[in-house]
Design a protein around this motif. Sequence first.
Motif, PDB file in Angstrom:
ATOM      1  N   SER A  83       0.556  -1.454   0.065  1.00 44.67           N
ATOM      2  CA  SER A  83      -0.285   0.213  -0.106  1.00 44.67           C
ATOM      3  C   SER A  83       1.061   1.122  -0.083  1.00 44.67           C
ATOM      4  CB  SER A  83      -0.992  -0.036   0.455  1.00 44.67           C
ATOM      5  OG  SER A  83      -2.369  -1.266   1.241  1.00 44.67           O
ATOM      6  N   ILE A  84       1.999   1.350   0.859  1.00 41.60           N
ATOM      7  CA  ILE A  84       2.737   2.638   1.018  1.00 41.60           C
ATOM      8  C   ILE A  84       4.120   2.939  -0.528  1.00 41.60           C
ATOM      9  CG2 ILE A  84       5.016   3.105   2.194  1.00 41.60           C
ATOM     10  CD1 ILE A  84       3.814   2.075   4.689  1.00 41.60           C
ATOM     11  N   VAL A  85       4.366   1.615  -1.063  1.00 38.32           N
ATOM     12  CA  VAL A  85       5.319   1.638  -1.772  1.00 38.32           C
ATOM     13  C   VAL A  85       3.398   2.320  -3.530  1.00 38.32           C
ATOM     14  CG1 VAL A  85       6.279   0.445  -4.570  1.00 38.32           C
ATOM     15  CG2 VAL A  85       6.739   0.138  -1.327  1.00 38.32           C
ATOM     16  N   SER A  86       2.284   1.394  -3.482  1.00 40.86           N
ATOM     17  CA  SER A  86       1.280   1.757  -4.395  1.00 40.86           C
ATOM     18  C   SER A  86       1.216   3.635  -4.164  1.00 40.86           C
ATOM     19  CB  SER A  86       0.267   0.986  -4.398  1.00 40.86           C
ATOM     20  OG  SER A  86       1.077   0.081  -4.778  1.00 40.86           O
ATOM     21  N   LEU A  87       0.669   3.896  -2.760  1.00 41.50           N
ATOM     22  CA  LEU A  87       0.470   5.467  -3.407  1.00 41.50           C
ATOM     23  C   LEU A  87       1.440   6.149  -3.049  1.00 41.50           C
ATOM     24  CD1 LEU A  87      -1.574   7.493  -1.645  1.00 41.50           C
ATOM     25  CD2 LEU A  87      -0.708   6.761   0.606  1.00 41.50           C
ATOM     26  N   ALA A  88       3.274   5.849  -3.176  1.00 41.71           N
ATOM     27  CA  ALA A  88       4.388   6.499  -3.597  1.00 41.71           C
ATOM     28  C   ALA A  88       4.092   7.184  -4.333  1.00 41.71           C
ATOM     29  CB  ALA A  88       5.610   6.130  -2.586  1.00 41.71           C
ATOM     30  N   LEU A  89       4.637   5.418  -5.219  1.00 45.06           N
ATOM     31  CA  LEU A  89       4.174   5.992  -6.821  1.00 45.06           C
ATOM     32  C   LEU A  89       2.804   6.951  -7.672  1.00 45.06           C
ATOM     33  CD1 LEU A  89       5.211   2.338  -7.311  1.00 45.06           C
ATOM     34  CD2 LEU A  89       7.265   4.445  -7.894  1.00 45.06           C
ATOM     35  N   VAL A  90       2.104   6.395  -7.089  1.00 43.44           N
ATOM     36  CA  VAL A  90       0.697   7.280  -7.998  1.00 43.44           C
ATOM     37  C   VAL A  90       0.728   8.220  -7.796  1.00 43.44           C
ATOM     38  CG1 VAL A  90      -1.569   7.361  -7.070  1.00 43.44           C
ATOM     39  CG2 VAL A  90      -0.864   4.894  -8.480  1.00 43.44           C
ATOM     40  N   VAL A  91       0.963   8.966  -6.359  1.00 45.59           N
ATOM     41  CA  VAL A  91       1.269  10.319  -5.005  1.00 45.59           C
ATOM     42  C   VAL A  91       2.450  11.342  -6.496  1.00 45.59           C
ATOM     43  CG1 VAL A  91       1.959  11.975  -3.900  1.00 45.59           C
ATOM     44  CG2 VAL A  91      -0.149  10.206  -3.488  1.00 45.59           C
ATOM     45  N   VAL A  92       3.821  10.227  -6.808  1.00 45.98           N
ATOM     46  CA  VAL A  92       4.701  10.941  -7.532  1.00 45.98           C
ATOM     47  C   VAL A  92       3.892  11.169  -8.913  1.00 45.98           C
ATOM     48  CG1 VAL A  92       7.000  10.147  -7.932  1.00 45.98           C
ATOM     49  CG2 VAL A  92       6.443  10.315  -5.985  1.00 45.98           C
ATOM     50  N   ALA A  93       3.211  10.012  -9.451  1.00 45.87           N
ATOM     51  CA  ALA A  93       3.223  10.176 -11.619  1.00 45.87           C
ATOM     52  C   ALA A  93       2.020  11.223 -11.382  1.00 45.87           C
ATOM     53  CB  ALA A  93       3.351   8.660 -11.783  1.00 45.87           C
ATOM     54  N   CYS A  94       1.097  11.029 -10.435  1.00 44.67           N
ATOM     55  CA  CYS A  94      -0.507  11.544 -10.662  1.00 44.67           C
ATOM     56  C   CYS A  94       0.356  14.126 -10.469  1.00 44.67           C
ATOM     57  CB  CYS A  94      -0.872  11.099  -9.798  1.00 44.67           C
ATOM     58  SG  CYS A  94      -2.506  10.079 -10.297  1.00 44.67           S
ATOM     59  N   GLY A  95       1.401  13.504  -9.116  1.00 43.99           N
ATOM     60  CA  GLY A  95       1.583  15.160  -8.835  1.00 43.99           C
ATOM     61  C   GLY A  95       2.215  15.480 -10.311  1.00 43.99           C
ATOM     62  N   LEU A  96       2.764  14.600 -10.803  1.00 44.36           N
ATOM     63  CA  LEU A  96       3.802  15.196 -12.243  1.00 44.36           C
ATOM     64  C   LEU A  96       3.007  15.669 -13.259  1.00 44.36           C
ATOM     65  CD1 LEU A  96       5.950  15.672 -13.271  1.00 44.36           C
ATOM     66  CD2 LEU A  96       6.233  13.578 -13.891  1.00 44.36           C
ATOM     67  N   LEU A 131       7.729   8.980 -17.538  1.00 43.82           N
ATOM     68  CA  LEU A 131       8.012   8.667 -16.438  1.00 43.82           C
ATOM     69  C   LEU A 131       7.197   8.343 -15.611  1.00 43.82           C
ATOM     70  CD1 LEU A 131      10.353  12.096 -15.409  1.00 43.82           C
ATOM     71  CD2 LEU A 131      10.855   9.927 -15.433  1.00 43.82           C
ATOM     72  N   CYS A 132       5.723   8.892 -16.030  1.00 46.30           N
ATOM     73  CA  CYS A 132       4.036   7.776 -15.160  1.00 46.30           C
ATOM     74  C   CYS A 132       4.083   6.683 -15.602  1.00 46.30           C
ATOM     75  CB  CYS A 132       3.257   9.247 -15.880  1.00 46.30           C
ATOM     76  SG  CYS A 132       3.520  10.569 -14.611  1.00 46.30           S
ATOM     77  N   LEU A 133       4.750   6.435 -16.857  1.00 49.20           N
ATOM     78  CA  LEU A 133       3.812   4.865 -17.113  1.00 49.20           C
ATOM     79  C   LEU A 133       4.709   3.650 -16.583  1.00 49.20           C
ATOM     80  CD1 LEU A 133       2.600   3.424 -19.164  1.00 49.20           C
ATOM     81  CD2 LEU A 133       4.813   2.775 -20.124  1.00 49.20           C
ATOM     82  N   PRO A 134       5.833   3.758 -15.877  1.00 48.40           N
ATOM     83  CA  PRO A 134       6.521   2.745 -15.613  1.00 48.40           C
ATOM     84  C   PRO A 134       5.828   2.782 -13.861  1.00 48.40           C
ATOM     85  CG  PRO A 134       8.187   4.000 -15.986  1.00 48.40           C
ATOM     86  CD  PRO A 134       7.237   5.026 -16.699  1.00 48.40           C
ATOM     87  N   ALA A 135       5.619   3.917 -13.511  1.00 42.91           N
ATOM     88  CA  ALA A 135       5.330   4.105 -12.305  1.00 42.91           C
ATOM     89  C   ALA A 135       3.891   3.339 -12.545  1.00 42.91           C
ATOM     90  CB  ALA A 135       5.392   5.864 -11.751  1.00 42.91           C
ATOM     91  N   ILE A 136       3.075   3.953 -12.847  1.00 44.37           N
ATOM     92  CA  ILE A 136       1.502   3.196 -12.647  1.00 44.37           C
ATOM     93  C   ILE A 136       1.792   1.914 -12.908  1.00 44.37           C
ATOM     94  CG2 ILE A 136      -1.117   3.819 -13.796  1.00 44.37           C
ATOM     95  CD1 ILE A 136       0.124   5.963 -11.995  1.00 44.37           C
ATOM     96  N   ALA A 137       2.047   1.380 -13.997  1.00 46.39           N
ATOM     97  CA  ALA A 137       2.210   0.055 -14.342  1.00 46.39           C
ATOM     98  C   ALA A 137       2.674  -0.782 -13.083  1.00 46.39           C
ATOM     99  CB  ALA A 137       3.679  -0.629 -15.655  1.00 46.39           C
ATOM    100  N   ALA A 138       3.212   0.015 -12.317  1.00 47.55           N
ATOM    101  CA  ALA A 138       4.235  -1.054 -11.530  1.00 47.55           C
ATOM    102  C   ALA A 138       3.160  -1.617 -10.753  1.00 47.55           C
ATOM    103  CB  ALA A 138       6.064  -0.390 -10.387  1.00 47.55           C
ATOM    104  N   VAL A 139       2.303   0.011  -9.810  1.00 41.98           N
ATOM    105  CA  VAL A 139       1.195  -0.168  -8.635  1.00 41.98           C
ATOM    106  C   VAL A 139      -0.109  -1.544  -9.260  1.00 41.98           C
ATOM    107  CG1 VAL A 139      -1.048   1.142  -7.570  1.00 41.98           C
ATOM    108  CG2 VAL A 139       1.642   2.288  -8.501  1.00 41.98           C
ATOM    109  N   LEU A 140       0.170  -1.531 -10.766  1.00 39.78           N
ATOM    110  CA  LEU A 140      -1.301  -2.571 -10.910  1.00 39.78           C
ATOM    111  C   LEU A 140      -0.525  -3.928 -11.156  1.00 39.78           C
ATOM    112  CD1 LEU A 140      -4.020  -2.706 -12.499  1.00 39.78           C
ATOM    113  CD2 LEU A 140      -2.528  -2.927 -14.458  1.00 39.78           C
ATOM    114  N   VAL A 141       0.859  -4.245 -11.004  1.00 38.10           N
ATOM    115  CA  VAL A 141       1.653  -5.087 -10.955  1.00 38.10           C
ATOM    116  C   VAL A 141       2.103  -5.709  -8.846  1.00 38.10           C
ATOM    117  CG1 VAL A 141       4.089  -5.868 -11.011  1.00 38.10           C
ATOM    118  CG2 VAL A 141       2.799  -5.664 -12.758  1.00 38.10           C
ATOM    119  N   ILE A 142       1.964  -4.194  -8.445  1.00 34.01           N
ATOM    120  CA  ILE A 142       1.740  -4.720  -6.930  1.00 34.01           C
ATOM    121  C   ILE A 142       0.892  -5.167  -6.182  1.00 34.01           C
ATOM    122  CG2 ILE A 142       2.657  -3.653  -5.217  1.00 34.01           C
ATOM    123  CD1 ILE A 142       4.643  -2.104  -5.943  1.00 34.01           C
ATOM    124  N   GLN A 143      -0.451  -4.681  -7.052  1.00 29.83           N
ATOM    125  CA  GLN A 143      -1.915  -4.423  -6.265  1.00 29.83           C
ATOM    126  C   GLN A 143      -1.992  -5.963  -6.602  1.00 29.83           C
ATOM    127  OE1 GLN A 143      -3.647  -2.162  -4.528  1.00 29.83           O
ATOM    128  NE2 GLN A 143      -2.132  -2.263  -4.564  1.00 29.83           N
TER     129      GLN A 143
END
Length: 148
Positions: A83-96, A131-143
């Motif tokens: 949850s923490i890693v996913s949240l960090a990645l989504v916040v960074v990607a969405c913030g950008l 930059l956003c693509l691998p972050a969001i893809a990583a969240v999907l994989v983690i989830q």
Amino acid sequence: MTAFVAAGCGFLLAVLWFDLMFDVQARGANAPDEEGLVSIATYYRRVTLQARPMNRLVALVMLGTIASLVAQLVAGDAPRWASIVSLALVVVACGLALGHTFANGARLGGGRQPPERQRRLAKLMLRDHLLCLPAIAAVLVIQLAFAP
């Protein structure tokens, strides 16, 4: 909550894919050429300036995905680290995206910039989306792999 996070990330990946179909024209030192620049600028004019209210849906999904991750973390629905890693990645990607990429897309789509500035904006759009693509893809994989 995992289903909501995965659905949000899936939607965001689809949006990134469509954006990247135009952004790839900005690859290379002298790219995009004039035709590519017109293509990219026209696309971003449509999606940032002319698609109301649908262009707001992307921001809504971003916020909904963040809210789902916060709820997942609070409820303990998934391993805490996931949850923490996913949240960090989504916040960074969405913030950008919300703080930088959308504004650049609107500038590019507005057509008021000189051609060299438009080329620079097109390259920034490509960079941001790559930059956003691998972050969001990583969240999907983690989830999908680690969250029940």
